[in-house]
Design an enzyme around this catalytic site. Structure first.
Site, mmCIF file in Angstrom:
data_model
loop_
_atom_site.group_PDB
_atom_site.id
_atom_site.type_symbol
_atom_site.label_atom_id
_atom_site.label_comp_id
_atom_site.label_asym_id
_atom_site.label_seq_id
_atom_site.Cartn_x
_atom_site.Cartn_y
_atom_site.Cartn_z
ATOM 1 N N ASN A 155 0.810 -1.234 0.000
ATOM 2 C CA ASN A 155 0.000 0.000 0.000
ATOM 3 C C ASN A 155 0.833 1.270 0.000
ATOM 4 O O ASN A 155 0.491 2.260 -0.637
ATOM 5 C CB ASN A 155 -0.973 -0.020 1.170
ATOM 6 C CG ASN A 155 -0.254 -0.077 2.517
ATOM 7 O OD1 ASN A 155 0.720 -0.797 2.678
ATOM 8 N ND2 ASN A 155 -0.740 0.688 3.477
ATOM 9 N N GLU A 253 3.176 -5.230 12.238
ATOM 10 C CA GLU A 253 2.306 -4.092 11.997
ATOM 11 C C GLU A 253 1.227 -4.577 11.022
ATOM 12 O O GLU A 253 1.490 -4.759 9.844
ATOM 13 C CB GLU A 253 3.154 -2.957 11.411
ATOM 14 C CG GLU A 253 2.430 -1.871 10.694
ATOM 15 C CD GLU A 253 1.297 -1.305 11.549
ATOM 16 O OE1 GLU A 253 1.538 -1.043 12.733
ATOM 17 O OE2 GLU A 253 0.200 -1.161 11.007
ATOM 18 N N CYS A 287 -3.450 1.387 6.424
ATOM 19 C CA CYS A 287 -3.938 0.676 7.613
ATOM 20 C C CYS A 287 -4.490 1.654 8.642
ATOM 21 O O CYS A 287 -5.202 1.254 9.549
ATOM 22 C CB CYS A 287 -2.806 -0.124 8.237
ATOM 23 S SG CYS A 287 -1.401 0.893 8.678
ATOM 24 N N GLU A 466 6.978 0.490 15.976
ATOM 25 C CA GLU A 466 8.051 1.002 15.120
ATOM 26 C C GLU A 466 8.266 2.469 15.465
ATOM 27 O O GLU A 466 7.522 3.036 16.263
ATOM 28 C CB GLU A 466 7.629 0.860 13.644
ATOM 29 C CG GLU A 466 7.438 -0.603 13.234
ATOM 30 C CD GLU A 466 7.070 -0.748 11.766
ATOM 31 O OE1 GLU A 466 6.054 -0.203 11.348
ATOM 32 O OE2 GLU A 466 7.838 -1.410 11.043
HETATM 33 O O1 TXE Z 1 -0.596 -8.327 2.768
HETATM 34 P P1 TXE Z 1 0.112 -9.700 2.903
HETATM 35 P P2 TXE Z 1 -1.107 -7.722 1.422
HETATM 36 C C1 TXE Z 1 -3.803 -5.805 5.121
HETATM 37 C C2 TXE Z 1 -5.021 -5.497 4.303
HETATM 38 C C3 TXE Z 1 -4.709 -6.177 2.985
HETATM 39 C C4 TXE Z 1 -4.156 -7.463 3.533
HETATM 40 C C5 TXE Z 1 -3.386 -8.161 2.473
HETATM 41 O O2 TXE Z 1 -6.127 -6.125 4.835
HETATM 42 O O3 TXE Z 1 -5.847 -6.462 2.231
HETATM 43 O O4 TXE Z 1 -3.298 -7.050 4.618
HETATM 44 O O5 TXE Z 1 -2.440 -7.193 1.945
HETATM 45 C C6 TXE Z 1 4.520 -11.145 2.329
HETATM 46 N N1 TXE Z 1 5.568 -15.215 5.285
HETATM 47 N N2 TXE Z 1 -2.765 -4.820 5.017
HETATM 48 O O6 TXE Z 1 -1.465 -8.750 0.375
HETATM 49 O O7 TXE Z 1 -0.474 -10.743 2.030
HETATM 50 C C7 TXE Z 1 3.965 -10.632 1.030
HETATM 51 O O8 TXE Z 1 4.673 -11.160 -0.065
HETATM 52 C C8 TXE Z 1 6.288 -14.096 5.041
HETATM 53 C C9 TXE Z 1 -2.577 -3.924 6.123
HETATM 54 O O9 TXE Z 1 -0.080 -6.702 1.066
HETATM 55 O O10 TXE Z 1 0.134 -9.926 4.347
HETATM 56 C C10 TXE Z 1 4.155 -9.127 1.208
HETATM 57 O O11 TXE Z 1 5.483 -8.775 0.941
HETATM 58 N N3 TXE Z 1 5.887 -13.105 4.213
HETATM 59 C C11 TXE Z 1 -1.146 -3.465 6.146
HETATM 60 C C12 TXE Z 1 3.866 -8.917 2.699
HETATM 61 O O12 TXE Z 1 4.075 -10.194 3.303
HETATM 62 C C13 TXE Z 1 4.686 -13.246 3.623
HETATM 63 C C14 TXE Z 1 -0.713 -2.930 4.810
HETATM 64 C C15 TXE Z 1 2.438 -8.470 2.980
HETATM 65 O O13 TXE Z 1 1.593 -9.386 2.332
HETATM 66 C C16 TXE Z 1 3.875 -14.395 3.814
HETATM 67 C C17 TXE Z 1 -0.969 -3.889 3.782
HETATM 68 C C18 TXE Z 1 4.363 -15.392 4.686
HETATM 69 N N4 TXE Z 1 3.658 -16.513 4.934
HETATM 70 C C19 TXE Z 1 -1.971 -4.827 3.900
HETATM 71 N N5 TXE Z 1 2.735 -14.224 3.064
HETATM 72 C C20 TXE Z 1 -0.884 -2.365 7.162
HETATM 73 N N6 TXE Z 1 -1.170 -2.608 8.436
HETATM 74 O O14 TXE Z 1 -0.374 -1.327 6.799
HETATM 75 C C21 TXE Z 1 2.852 -13.043 2.443
HETATM 76 N N7 TXE Z 1 4.018 -12.453 2.761
#
Ligand code: TXE
Length: 487
Positions: A155, A253, A287, A466
């Site tokens: 994001n 986070e 977020c 953080e």
């Molecule tokens: O997050 P993901 P995404 C929330 C929001 C969004 C959801 C999914 O609801 O729709 O999370 O977003 C890596 N082990 N937020 O798809 O899937 C992945 O490759 C290690 C809130 O971005 O969790 C990416 O680099 N790493 C948030 C990162 O994790 C793994 C902001 C995030 O992916 C993994 C963004 C694993 N098992 C999304 N699986 C905020 N709080 O700001 C995936 N990844």
């Protein structure tokens, strides 16, 4: 016709740019057009082994580099981000779909600020000693951990990528960083700037790929001492479970479902404008966005109409145009997820007050992933629409009758990241801030950030903080040494 020349992204390992060892790549899409415009490595454990070896080899020299010398290279890196701000902003907009003005003034500006902040902070990072009268003296060492993992989401790509990497490097660790596979471009361009800035080989290694292929192996690798992660709550849980028996330091986070509390005595016009901004900035993909808007009943109808009017003035368009205020959602699948929640909200009895549809923007963006900013009323606080993170431009409005009811609605959530309170009764604001179960509370403002403050949430929004000293302390190991004398 993509606006950027087709690019094949590479990993950065040991100061060298290289293809994924097994040669697997993924298509990278421009959200505003739905077109493939780059290829991203699908790295795996073979790439990881090389990166860990490089980071391990580079650690002793980096850990023992003098503070002012670490600061110098980080300041040079911040200088390079600033001097490349326009190119990085355009790359961020093409990759994420956000308006170019937001990419430039928030994302890239903050990326440089993150690096600069920790370049300064590391020269001031100290620890404590505790005298036991004339018996003994204690001193605390805060040594770097070793090789650490920084994993970031799509994001705020470069903003959150640097927010983790900067303190990790400043504290003397070497880093393996994995950006989101959905928005890899600025992480790649940043890694080029790291080499140009003279960051020694192996100090920062950047691996591209999906969670399962490289994210998960990175977190469970035995040489990784700590993990700083930002992303979905379910992914945070998966990381906790996968590493539970390895006892690593985790900073998580995660998601949010943030309440906005609007009282009748608020500064009305300014609050309407700021609440619309907190709801739909970055297409609602932050977020910290306020997606549950609670309004004191005496002004509910007036505020609702004013907010609808404000939202309907938001200019949706090609994110590369300077006057665009609202761009494309980050991916086709995310657009479909957001639209599914709008359908769910209506099934749960909600009324769409404005928006609610995907739209096609004429011209080059006709096939882009665009959804209107959407306001929905008439829902119960317990329904799925109000309980689940949508992470898109969908917000709900509900009236409340007294302070305690507002607090109860706000706290009735699995999440606990941020909240905002809009009232000119400052005593009420302080009282309610104390009662809210969130890690961050803004009073008569939103997303006003001081990088020294602890940043993060509680409950399903994560654990750890953080920012500032919190980040430097996360990336170091405190050790108390007690020296007895006069015995
Ligand atoms: O997050 P993901 P995404 C929330 C929001 C969004 C959801 C999914 O609801 O729709 O999370 O977003 C890596 N082990 N937020 O798809 O899937 C992945 O490759 C290690 C809130 O971005 O969790 C990416 O680099 N790493 C948030 C990162 O994790 C793994 C902001 C995030 O992916 C993994 C963004 C694993 N098992 C999304 N699986 C905020 N709080 O700001 C995936 N990844």
């Amino acid at each position: 016709m993509p606006v950027a020349p087709f690019k094949t992204i590479q990993n950065l390992i040991n100061g060298q740019f290289q293809a994924p060892i097994d040669g697997h790549y993924m298509d990278n899409y421009e959200p505003a057009t739905g077109q493939v415009y780059a290829l991203t490595p699908e790295s795996n454990e073979r790439d990881l082994q090389q990166a860990v070896a490089a980071a391990e080899q580079a650690f002793p020299a980096w850990a023992n580099t003098a503070a002012e010398d670490k600061a110098k290279v980080l300041h040079r890196l911040a200088d390079l981000i600033e001097s490349n701000q326009d190119d990085l902003a355009k790359a961020e907009t093409i990759d994420n779909g956000k308006p170019i003005t937001l990419a430039k003034n928030v994302d890239i500006y903050r990326a440089a600020a993150n690096i600069r902040f920790f370049a300064n902070a590391l020269t001031q990072f100290s620890s404590e000693s505790h005298a036991m009268e004339d018996v003994a003296i204690n001193y605390t060492l805060r040594d770097p951990l070793g090789v650490v993992a920084c994993i970031s989401p799509w994001n705020l790509p470069l903003y959150l990528f640097t927010w983790k990497i900067a303190p990790a490097l400043a504290a003397g660790n070497t880093v393996i960083a994995k950006p989101s596979e959905i928005t890899p471009m600025t992480a790649y361009l940043f890694s080029e700037l790291c080499v140009e800035a003279g960051l020694p080989a192996g100090v920062l290694n950047v691996l591209h790929g999906t969670g399962p292929s490289i994210g998960a192996p990175l977190t469970t690798h035995p040489k990784i001492k700590a993990i700083s992660f930002t992303g979905g709550s379910s992914t945070g849980t998966a990381i906790k479970l996968a590493t539970a028996n390895q006892h690593k330091k985790l900073s998580l986070e995660l998601g949010g479902k943030n309440p906005t509390l609007v009282f009748a005595d608020c500064d009305f016009d300014r609050t309407v404008e700021q609440v619309a901004r907190s709801a739909f900035a970055n297409q609602g993909q932050i977020c910290l966005c306020g997606s549950r808007i609670y309004i004191e009943r005496s002004i509910y109808k007036k505020f609702l109409h004013a907010l609808v009017k404000q939202v309907e003035q938001i200019k949706i368009g090609d994110p590369l145009l300077d006057d665009t205020q609202f761009g494309a959602l980050v991916s086709k699948s995310h657009m479909q997820k957001v639209l599914s929640y709008i359908t769910l909200a209506q099934q749960e009895g909600g009324q769409v007050l404005t928006g609610g549809q995907s739209i096609s923007i004429a011209g080059r963006c006709k096939d882009g992933y665009f959804v209107q900013p959407t306001l929905i009323s008439g829902l119960d606080n317990r329904c799925r629409t109000n309980q689940e993170e949508i992470f898109g431009p969908v917000c709900t409005l509900q009236p409340f009758d007294h302070d305690d009811e507002a607090v109860s609605y706000a706290n009735d959530s699995a999440y606990g990241l941020a909240a905002s309170i809009w009232s000119q009764d400052i005593n009420r604001c302080h009282r309610i801030a104390k009662q809210l179960n969130t890690g961050i509370v803004w009073i008569n403002c939103w997303l006003l950030r001081d990088l020294r403050t602890p940043f993060g949430g509680m409950k399903a929004s994560g654990s750890g903080r953080e920012g500032g000293l919190e980040a430097l302390r996360f990336f170091t190991e405190p050790k108390n040494v007690c020296v007895q004398f006069n015995y």
